[in-house]
Write an enzyme that holds these catalytic residues in place. Structure first.
Site, PDB file in Angstrom:
ATOM      1  N   ASP A 247      -5.558   3.681  -1.278  1.00 18.88           N
ATOM      2  CA  ASP A 247      -6.895   3.595  -1.888  1.00 18.88           C
ATOM      3  C   ASP A 247      -6.996   4.505  -3.111  1.00 18.88           C
ATOM      4  O   ASP A 247      -7.610   4.149  -4.121  1.00 18.88           O
ATOM      5  CB  ASP A 247      -7.963   3.969  -0.860  1.00 18.88           C
ATOM      6  CG  ASP A 247      -8.166   2.876   0.185  1.00 18.88           C
ATOM      7  OD1 ASP A 247      -7.666   1.761  -0.024  1.00 18.88           O
ATOM      8  OD2 ASP A 247      -8.830   3.152   1.211  1.00 18.88           O
TER       9      ASP A 247
ATOM     10  N   GLU B  72      -5.209  -5.449  -4.350  1.00 16.94           N
ATOM     11  CA  GLU B  72      -4.617  -4.655  -5.422  1.00 16.94           C
ATOM     12  C   GLU B  72      -4.654  -5.412  -6.753  1.00 16.94           C
ATOM     13  O   GLU B  72      -3.937  -5.059  -7.690  1.00 16.94           O
ATOM     14  CB  GLU B  72      -3.166  -4.292  -5.085  1.00 16.94           C
ATOM     15  CG  GLU B  72      -2.181  -5.444  -5.096  1.00 16.94           C
ATOM     16  CD  GLU B  72      -2.103  -6.194  -3.773  1.00 16.94           C
ATOM     17  OE1 GLU B  72      -1.104  -6.871  -3.547  1.00 16.94           O
ATOM     18  OE2 GLU B  72      -3.053  -6.092  -2.969  1.00 16.94           O
TER      19      GLU B  72
ATOM     20  N   ASP C 220      -1.887  -7.257 -11.399  1.00 10.81           N
ATOM     21  CA  ASP C 220      -1.517  -6.988 -10.017  1.00 10.81           C
ATOM     22  C   ASP C 220      -0.582  -5.773  -9.977  1.00 10.81           C
ATOM     23  O   ASP C 220       0.339  -5.665 -10.796  1.00 10.81           O
ATOM     24  CB  ASP C 220      -0.813  -8.197  -9.404  1.00 10.81           C
ATOM     25  CG  ASP C 220      -0.601  -8.044  -7.913  1.00 10.81           C
ATOM     26  OD1 ASP C 220      -1.548  -8.307  -7.153  1.00 10.81           O
ATOM     27  OD2 ASP C 220       0.513  -7.637  -7.507  1.00 10.81           O
TER      28      ASP C 220
ATOM     29  N   ASN D 129       1.752   1.012   0.270  1.00 10.89           N
ATOM     30  CA  ASN D 129       0.899   1.296   1.429  1.00 10.89           C
ATOM     31  C   ASN D 129       1.732   1.621   2.660  1.00 10.89           C
ATOM     32  O   ASN D 129       1.393   2.520   3.442  1.00 10.89           O
ATOM     33  CB  ASN D 129      -0.001   0.100   1.725  1.00 10.89           C
ATOM     34  CG  ASN D 129      -1.383   0.257   1.130  1.00 10.89           C
ATOM     35  OD1 ASN D 129      -1.807   1.362   0.816  1.00 10.89           O
ATOM     36  ND2 ASN D 129      -2.085  -0.843   0.951  1.00 10.89           N
TER      37      ASN D 129
END
Length: 496
Positions: free
Chosen positions: A371, A398, A354, A362
């Site tokens: 992205d 993610e 992770d 973000n």
């Protein structure tokens, strides 16, 4: 052959009557001219009946353009028979002659693929109608102004007509060069030949008419109709069969024609504004609006097609077990690979990975850079793998997963360290992370399956690795933890 022969015979008779002259020579000559023009129309319609598909529309449009010239010749004859209405009939004849540009423009601008939106077809028709309206306005301004028939104004009108005629001929020739189908090339050969001869003959005829005319001048216009009748009757020549343009050239030419017509309308409108400012300026504005709408419609259609293509690609990738964003395996492929390994009777090392503080990443950088970060991390994880049998997959959001078949505890630990280092080596700036760059947390679980009837081994292994990942994040992130909570170098195994 029938209509081509009739057109040729009537042209020769027209030439003979014009040479001998006489009291009724003009009337007889006008009748013969109408016959020549009508023969050209019939020849185009005959070819249209023998043609299949979209080619039928093309030949029908050409026949309509030729019919406009028949009506022009009939109006000219009427002006001779009823001289009291000569000016009105002459204006009507000029208007009918200008109207022939509408079908000509449409057959030059339209792609005729059957895939054009109706609105684009309507806008192309509107641009053609606008061009004809400009010519009609020019003619009516010159012939119906304060000084009808003013030499300077008439000369200006003739020059404008020449520009339109020769522009049509050039554009039709360009379409001939870009036509890939033999039927299309044959059609545009006949059309461009007619337009070239008609443009040259009209230019000579109009100037002779201003100078007082000669006996052979009226016969010049007949030649174009004889030629189109012959070409409509004859099969395509050998050189035309051999010539085939490239796909790229054909597409480029098909896209260029509407631009050229829009420019023609703009130039004609600007020139007309010298005689009729309101009419010319309005035409320029309308042409800009029509062309802008055409570009907008095509752009919207292209974007819709692109979105559909992207959606289809994503669906195809999912079916193939590939994540559309990162181009690595997706969750479905991960599950299938784990079941395959466990069913083979060897151990299956699973690492759940992770990205640390990705939500904050973000929030600070936006989803586009988010992205991009996912793509870079996926590439780094994939690049760290050492065996072709190892698999990296995007588990969701993610979160990633790495599967190592038949790997020892030490090999699994070493691979985990390689994965940590690979992501750290990207040095992706992340101000919200304590280290200042992107890192990952890893949870490890190793499962054995020596039998196949012990429940869902894949789910148990995923849960164990996910629990270890949770522990790694709770202990401060950027580290590896194992299914039993041991933070040591040895990754224990457990029975499922």
């Amino acid at each position: 052959m029938r209509y081509a022969g009739i057109a040729l015979v009537l042209t020769l008779l027209h030439l003979l009557v014009a040479a001998r002259g006489g009291t009724h020579a003009d009337i007889i000559g006008q009748l013969l001219r109408i016959g020549v023009f009508a023969s050209g129309v019939c020849a185009a319609l005959q070819r249209q009946r023998r043609t299949r598909g979209m080619g039928r529309v093309l030949w029908a449009l050409l026949a309509l353009a030729l019919l406009m010239q028949v009506l022009w010749a009939a109006s000219m004859l009427a002006s001779v028979l009823w001289p009291a209405h000569g000016l009105a009939l002459a204006i009507a004849a000029s208007v009918l002659s200008a109207l022939y540009t509408i079908p000509c423009m449409y057959l030059i601008t339209s792609a005729f693929t059957g895939r054009e939106p109706r609105l684009v077809k309507a806008l192309d028709t509107g641009m053609s109608v606008l061009l004809a309206a400009l010519l009609i306005l020019l003619i009516s301004t010159v012939m119906g102004g304060d000084t009808p028939g003013d030499v300077a104004s008439v000369r200006l009108a003739i020059w404008h007509a020449d520009v339109i005629d020769f522009s049509l001929a050039i554009l039709a020739t360009v379409r001939l060069v870009g036509a890939r189908g033999l039927g299309r090339r044959h059609f545009y050969l006949a059309t461009s030949a007619f337009l070239w001869v008609n443009a040259i003959a009209a230019a000579i005829y109009n100037r002779l008419d201003m100078a007082g005319q000669t006996w052979w001048g009226p016969v010049l216009i007949d030649v174009a109709f004889v030629l189109v009748a012959v070409l409509a009757w004859r099969p395509p020549p050998t050189w035309l069969r051999r010539y085939v343009p490239s796909v790229q050239a054909a597409r480029l030419i098909a896209a260029f024609a509407p631009v050229a017509i829009a420019l023609g309308v703009l130039i004609l409108g600007i020139s007309l504004s010298r005689l009729n400012f309101i009419g010319g300026a309005s035409a320029v504005l309308l042409a800009a609006v029509l062309y802008g709408l055409r570009v907008a419609v095509i752009q919207t259609q292209h974007e819709d097609k692109q979105q559909l293509a992207d959606l289809s690609n994503r669906q195809l990738l999912r079916q193939l077990g590939v994540d559309p964003l990162t181009a690595i395996a997706n969750r479905g492929a991960l599950d299938a690979r784990m079941r395959q390994i466990l069913a083979s009777g060897v151990s299956c090392s699973l690492m759940m990975i992770d990205i640390d503080y990705f939500k904050q990443f973000n929030d600070n950088h936006g989803h586009v850079l988010g992205d991009r970060c996912l793509v870079q991390v996926a590439a780094a994880l994939k690049g760290a793998l050492q065996r072709s049998s190892d698999l990296v997959a995007r588990y969701g959001g993610e979160e990633f997963a790495v599967v190592l078949p038949d790997a020892s505890a030490q090999e699994t630990e070493q691979m985990g360290q390689r994965l940590l280092a690979a992501v750290q080596g990207l040095h992706i700036a992340h101000p919200s992370s304590p280290l200042g760059y992107v890192t990952v947390s890893i949870g490890v679980a190793i499962g054995r399956h020596d039998w196949l009837d012990e429940g869902d081994a894949v789910t148990a292994l995923l849960q164990a690795a996910d629990h270890a990942l949770y522990q790694a994040k709770a202990d401060g992130r950027n580290r590896i933890r194992h299914a039993d909570g041991d933070a040591g170098q040895r990754a224990p195994t457990f029975d499922l």
